[in-house]
Design an enzyme around this catalytic site. Structure first.
Site, PDB file in Angstrom:
ATOM      1  N   LYS A 119       0.957  -1.267  -0.122  1.00 31.29           N
ATOM      2  CA  LYS A 119       0.209   0.018  -0.141  1.00 31.29           C
ATOM      3  C   LYS A 119       0.754   1.420   0.058  1.00 31.29           C
ATOM      4  O   LYS A 119       0.757   2.088  -0.924  1.00 31.29           O
ATOM      5  CB  LYS A 119      -0.932   0.094   1.006  1.00 31.29           C
ATOM      6  CG  LYS A 119      -1.526   1.336   1.430  1.00 31.29           C
ATOM      7  CD  LYS A 119      -2.401   1.443   2.742  1.00 31.29           C
ATOM      8  CE  LYS A 119      -1.742   1.648   4.092  1.00 31.29           C
ATOM      9  NZ  LYS A 119      -1.536   3.067   4.185  1.00 31.29           N
ATOM     10  N   ASN A 120       1.838   1.073   0.959  1.00 28.39           N
ATOM     11  CA  ASN A 120       2.767   2.537   1.025  1.00 28.39           C
ATOM     12  C   ASN A 120       3.773   2.522  -0.193  1.00 28.39           C
ATOM     13  O   ASN A 120       4.471   3.614  -0.197  1.00 28.39           O
ATOM     14  CB  ASN A 120       3.308   2.637   2.413  1.00 28.39           C
ATOM     15  CG  ASN A 120       2.314   2.613   3.309  1.00 28.39           C
ATOM     16  OD1 ASN A 120       1.193   2.883   3.148  1.00 28.39           O
ATOM     17  ND2 ASN A 120       2.929   2.336   4.750  1.00 28.39           N
TER      18      ASN A 120
ATOM     19  N   CYS B 229      -4.525  12.081  12.879  1.00 27.79           N
ATOM     20  CA  CYS B 229      -5.250  10.820  13.285  1.00 27.79           C
ATOM     21  C   CYS B 229      -4.903  10.475  14.415  1.00 27.79           C
ATOM     22  O   CYS B 229      -4.087  10.888  15.229  1.00 27.79           O
ATOM     23  CB  CYS B 229      -5.034   9.739  12.231  1.00 27.79           C
ATOM     24  SG  CYS B 229      -3.299   9.187  12.222  1.00 27.79           S
TER      25      CYS B 229
ATOM     26  N   ARG C  14       0.504  14.209  13.050  1.00 28.13           N
ATOM     27  CA  ARG C  14       0.855  14.103  11.320  1.00 28.13           C
ATOM     28  C   ARG C  14       1.257  15.375  10.571  1.00 28.13           C
ATOM     29  O   ARG C  14       0.545  15.902  10.071  1.00 28.13           O
ATOM     30  CB  ARG C  14      -0.080  13.444  10.516  1.00 28.13           C
ATOM     31  CG  ARG C  14      -0.661  12.085  11.522  1.00 28.13           C
ATOM     32  CD  ARG C  14       0.436  10.760  11.591  1.00 28.13           C
ATOM     33  NE  ARG C  14       0.782  10.424  10.321  1.00 28.13           N
ATOM     34  CZ  ARG C  14       0.148   9.330   9.625  1.00 28.13           C
ATOM     35  NH1 ARG C  14      -0.791   8.908  10.055  1.00 28.13           N
ATOM     36  NH2 ARG C  14       0.752   8.888   8.568  1.00 28.13           N
TER      37      ARG C  14
ATOM     38  N   ASP D  95       4.738   0.398  12.087  1.00 27.90           N
ATOM     39  CA  ASP D  95       3.650  -0.119  11.655  1.00 27.90           C
ATOM     40  C   ASP D  95       3.375  -1.372  11.992  1.00 27.90           C
ATOM     41  O   ASP D  95       2.173  -2.066  11.862  1.00 27.90           O
ATOM     42  CB  ASP D  95       3.611   0.030  10.049  1.00 27.90           C
ATOM     43  CG  ASP D  95       3.145   1.501   9.508  1.00 27.90           C
ATOM     44  OD1 ASP D  95       3.651   1.709   8.481  1.00 27.90           O
ATOM     45  OD2 ASP D  95       3.238   2.274  10.412  1.00 27.90           O
TER      46      ASP D  95
ATOM     47  N   ARG E 263      -8.296  -0.517   4.868  1.00 25.20           N
ATOM     48  CA  ARG E 263      -7.340   0.266   4.099  1.00 25.20           C
ATOM     49  C   ARG E 263      -6.106  -0.067   3.868  1.00 25.20           C
ATOM     50  O   ARG E 263      -5.357   0.383   2.650  1.00 25.20           O
ATOM     51  CB  ARG E 263      -7.218   1.599   4.917  1.00 25.20           C
ATOM     52  CG  ARG E 263      -8.403   2.342   5.278  1.00 25.20           C
ATOM     53  CD  ARG E 263      -7.888   3.594   6.166  1.00 25.20           C
ATOM     54  NE  ARG E 263      -6.810   4.389   5.322  1.00 25.20           N
ATOM     55  CZ  ARG E 263      -6.212   5.345   5.868  1.00 25.20           C
ATOM     56  NH1 ARG E 263      -6.449   5.630   7.082  1.00 25.20           N
ATOM     57  NH2 ARG E 263      -5.219   5.942   5.255  1.00 25.20           N
TER      58      ARG E 263
HETATM   59  C1  EPZ Z   1       4.363   6.918   6.024  1.00 23.75           C
HETATM   60  O1  EPZ Z   1       3.649   7.853   6.644  1.00 23.75           O
HETATM   61  C2  EPZ Z   1       3.341   5.682   6.210  1.00 23.75           C
HETATM   62  N1  EPZ Z   1       2.345   5.916   5.203  1.00 23.75           N
HETATM   63  C3  EPZ Z   1       2.913   5.177   7.600  1.00 23.75           C
HETATM   64  O2  EPZ Z   1       2.200   4.061   7.289  1.00 23.75           O
HETATM   65  C4  EPZ Z   1       4.076   5.116   8.274  1.00 23.75           C
HETATM   66  O3  EPZ Z   1       3.637   4.788   9.563  1.00 23.75           O
HETATM   67  C5  EPZ Z   1       5.085   6.096   8.309  1.00 23.75           C
HETATM   68  O4  EPZ Z   1       5.486   6.490   7.010  1.00 23.75           O
HETATM   69  C6  EPZ Z   1       6.530   5.972   9.104  1.00 23.75           C
HETATM   70  O5  EPZ Z   1       7.204   4.969   8.468  1.00 23.75           O
HETATM   71  C7  EPZ Z   1       2.438   5.969   3.841  1.00 23.75           C
HETATM   72  O6  EPZ Z   1       3.509   5.713   3.444  1.00 23.75           O
HETATM   73  C8  EPZ Z   1       1.200   6.376   3.148  1.00 23.75           C
HETATM   74  P1  EPZ Z   1       6.606  10.020   8.108  1.00 23.75           P
HETATM   75  P2  EPZ Z   1       4.299   9.528   6.738  1.00 23.75           P
HETATM   76  O7  EPZ Z   1       6.481  11.538   7.383  1.00 23.75           O
HETATM   77  O8  EPZ Z   1       5.002   9.647   5.415  1.00 23.75           O
HETATM   78  C9  EPZ Z   1       7.157  13.318  11.523  1.00 23.75           C
HETATM   79  C10 EPZ Z   1       0.475   2.797   7.723  1.00 23.75           C
HETATM   80  O9  EPZ Z   1       0.147   2.305   8.682  1.00 23.75           O
HETATM   81  N2  EPZ Z   1       6.796  14.300  10.451  1.00 23.75           N
HETATM   82  O10 EPZ Z   1       7.863   9.024   7.911  1.00 23.75           O
HETATM   83  O11 EPZ Z   1       3.152  10.263   6.987  1.00 23.75           O
HETATM   84  C11 EPZ Z   1       5.627  12.424  11.863  1.00 23.75           C
HETATM   85  O12 EPZ Z   1       4.862  13.213  12.741  1.00 23.75           O
HETATM   86  C12 EPZ Z   1       0.721   4.174   7.842  1.00 23.75           C
HETATM   87  O13 EPZ Z   1       0.350   2.349   6.541  1.00 23.75           O
HETATM   88  C13 EPZ Z   1       7.097  15.656  10.814  1.00 23.75           C
HETATM   89  O14 EPZ Z   1       7.413  16.092  11.874  1.00 23.75           O
HETATM   90  O15 EPZ Z   1       5.120   9.270   7.669  1.00 23.75           O
HETATM   91  C14 EPZ Z   1       6.356  11.374  12.554  1.00 23.75           C
HETATM   92  O16 EPZ Z   1       6.707  11.426  13.809  1.00 23.75           O
HETATM   93  C15 EPZ Z   1       0.677   4.881   9.198  1.00 23.75           C
HETATM   94  N3  EPZ Z   1       6.828  16.812   9.824  1.00 23.75           N
HETATM   95  C16 EPZ Z   1       7.712  11.082  11.463  1.00 23.75           C
HETATM   96  O17 EPZ Z   1       8.062  12.518  11.169  1.00 23.75           O
HETATM   97  C17 EPZ Z   1       6.632  16.175   8.473  1.00 23.75           C
HETATM   98  O18 EPZ Z   1       6.380  17.104   7.674  1.00 23.75           O
HETATM   99  C18 EPZ Z   1       7.693  10.060  10.327  1.00 23.75           C
HETATM  100  O19 EPZ Z   1       6.471  10.394   9.618  1.00 23.75           O
HETATM  101  C19 EPZ Z   1       6.305  14.985   8.392  1.00 23.75           C
HETATM  102  C20 EPZ Z   1       6.563  13.969   9.155  1.00 23.75           C
END
Ligand code: EPZ
Length: 432
Positions: A22-23, A117, A122, A311, A403
């Protein structure tokens, strides 16, 4: 309303085919906005998130053709509308992936701010930081991100994308998709190295982009004037594979995972081997997993790749509720991603939250009851707990699970689980 009804039973045995990631599929679909040609994706998982993103792409002028349940072909036919509406974006935060491609290709994008969420706020500050570094003018207007490229083109630049929790998968994908069409050279420092980011970079290069340093925290991009079509197979879903591996081991089963990339699961295999799991050597992407002995307690921490993935934090905890001793799981990516602990407690688990860690004391037995899925991974974790609980567990808010897990109950049934989906009237309310 729908529930998944699980009755605890014996070990899982047999084979299960892992679906496409999915990701992995979501950024590839967003990247097709950059192409002047036809793109084809195969091994696409059949999930609600994929359907939602295809709906969004159609609204911004992409002709999306389903070539079957697991193959999608796209071509951009109109660039008139570059607005990603709240109603669609609020269903799935990965809609933010439209921002980079739209502003890079069309010079304008209006994308609703994705909501938070239950797993955390996020934020998208790193996405906006990266796009601003490439020259995008960005403002927030009534809950929408409005991004413009002066003179219609972005400018290559150097940007550090590491945040307080380390690298960001989404920000890396968004800024990478923007940089490939920017004028000149860009360097993304602190880039995420997840396999899904690697696959996106490979897809963009197949379209004609010039990206170096793929798989490292330093990506070097030389912008090109345009991109053509490309064809790519979506990689197997490492999180789905990890979920079924944990299900196999915690039920004392013996399962063959088909179409799995064990090289994407290094930290997971390492952690599960400490619990007592045994993994066979991969043979043509088939891996046998079992746990012949008692579940041993472990201590682990979720980290960015190649660390243990956040995850698979909740499925791991669901299993550790039955381990012989006390385990500690620290969550460094989403410190509040523990809504499932209260649900596991309802099943008799001895778990508690200590700051951004969960402390799990193994118990003899869990008892089936009504539980709520709080996010897609927590929903899957609760089903896994139901597999080993006494009696019946009814999982509410199953839409979360749909999802991210294709044919979840069918795949588990194929491994011998006693699980089915029940449709109930909207008036059904869980007892307080
Ligand atoms: C991706 O989300 C995945 N989603 C998430 O999977 C996964 O948990 C996450 O990466 C971490 O591996 C998809 O790929 C669609 P991040 P993403 O930006 O890209 C912080 C699932 O279950 N952050 O790597 O949104 C954030 O708050 C989902 O399939 C900022 O601070 O995650 C988090 O603490 C849930 N500022 C950390 O970075 C930003 O602008 C990692 O988030 C962006 C993120």
């Amino acid at each position: 309303m729908e529930h998944l009804v699980v009755t605890g039973g014996g070990p899982l045995e047999g084979s299960v085919r892992i679906s496409g990631s999915k990701n992995g599929a979501l950024p590839l679909l967003a990247a097709t906005l950059l192409s002047d040609g036809r793109c084809t994706l195969t091994n696409v998982p059949n999930l609600t998130d994929i359907g939602n993103l295809c709906e969004l792409l159609s609204e911004v002028g992409v002709s999306v053709d389903r070539l079957g349940p697991h193959a999608i072909s796209t071509r951009v036919t109109s660039e008139a509308n570059s607005v990603a509406r709240y109603e669609l974006v609020s269903r799935m935060r990965a809609s933010i992936y439209l921002l980079g491609p739209l502003v890079a290709k069309r010079g304008f994008a209006r994308v609703s701010l994705p909501g938070g969420c239950v797993i955390g706020l996020r934020p998208v500050d790193l996405h906006l930081k990266g796009l601003r570094a490439l020259g995008a003018e960005i403002e927030l207007d009534h809950g929408y991100i409005v991004a413009k490229a002066p003179k219609g083109r972005l400018q290559g630049n150097r940007v550090f994308l590491g945040g307080p929790m380390g690298s960001s998968v989404g920000a890396t994908c968004n800024v990478l998709m923007a940089a490939v069409l920017a004028d000149g050279k860009s360097v993304i420092e602190g880039a995420a190295c997840e396999p899904e980011v690697v696959e996106l970079a490979n897809f963009l290069n197949a379209m004609g982009a010039t990206i170096e340093g793929i798989g490292t925290p330093r990506l070097v991009i030389t912008g090109v004037p345009s991109l053509g079509g490309a064809r790519q197979r979506v990689i197997p879903d490492r999180i789905e594979a990890g979920t079924y591996a944990i299900a196999a081991g915690m039920t004392g089963g013996d399962v063959r995972l088909e179409d799995v990339r064990l090289d994407h699961l290094g930290a997971v295999v390492d952690t599960l081997e400490k619990v007592g799991f045994e993994f066979s050597e991969p043979e043509e992407d088939v891996v046998r997993v079992r746990c012949p002995g008692p579940l041993q307690p472990v201590r682990t921490t979720t980290l960015t790749y190649p660390g243990y993935p956040t995850d698979l934090q909740s499925p791991l905890i669901a299993m550790l509720t039955k381990a012989d001793g006390i385990s500690v799981v620290s969550e460094k990516i989403y410190p509040d991603r523990f809504m499932h602990l209260a649900e596991l407690q309802r099943m008799g688990a001895d778990v508690m939250k200590e700051g951004s860690s969960a402390v799990i004391r193994g118990v003899e037995r869990l008892k089936g009851t009504d539980v709520d899925a709080t996010d897609l991974r927590a929903g899957a974790a609760l089903v896994l707990a139901g597999l080993v609980a006494e009696g019946t567990t009814r999982l509410h808010k199953v839409y979360h699970v749909d999802r991210g897990y294709e044919d979840f109950e069918a795949k588990l049934t194929g491994l011998g689980a006693n699980i089915h989906r029940e449709i109930v009237s909207a008036s059904y309310k869980r007892a307080a």
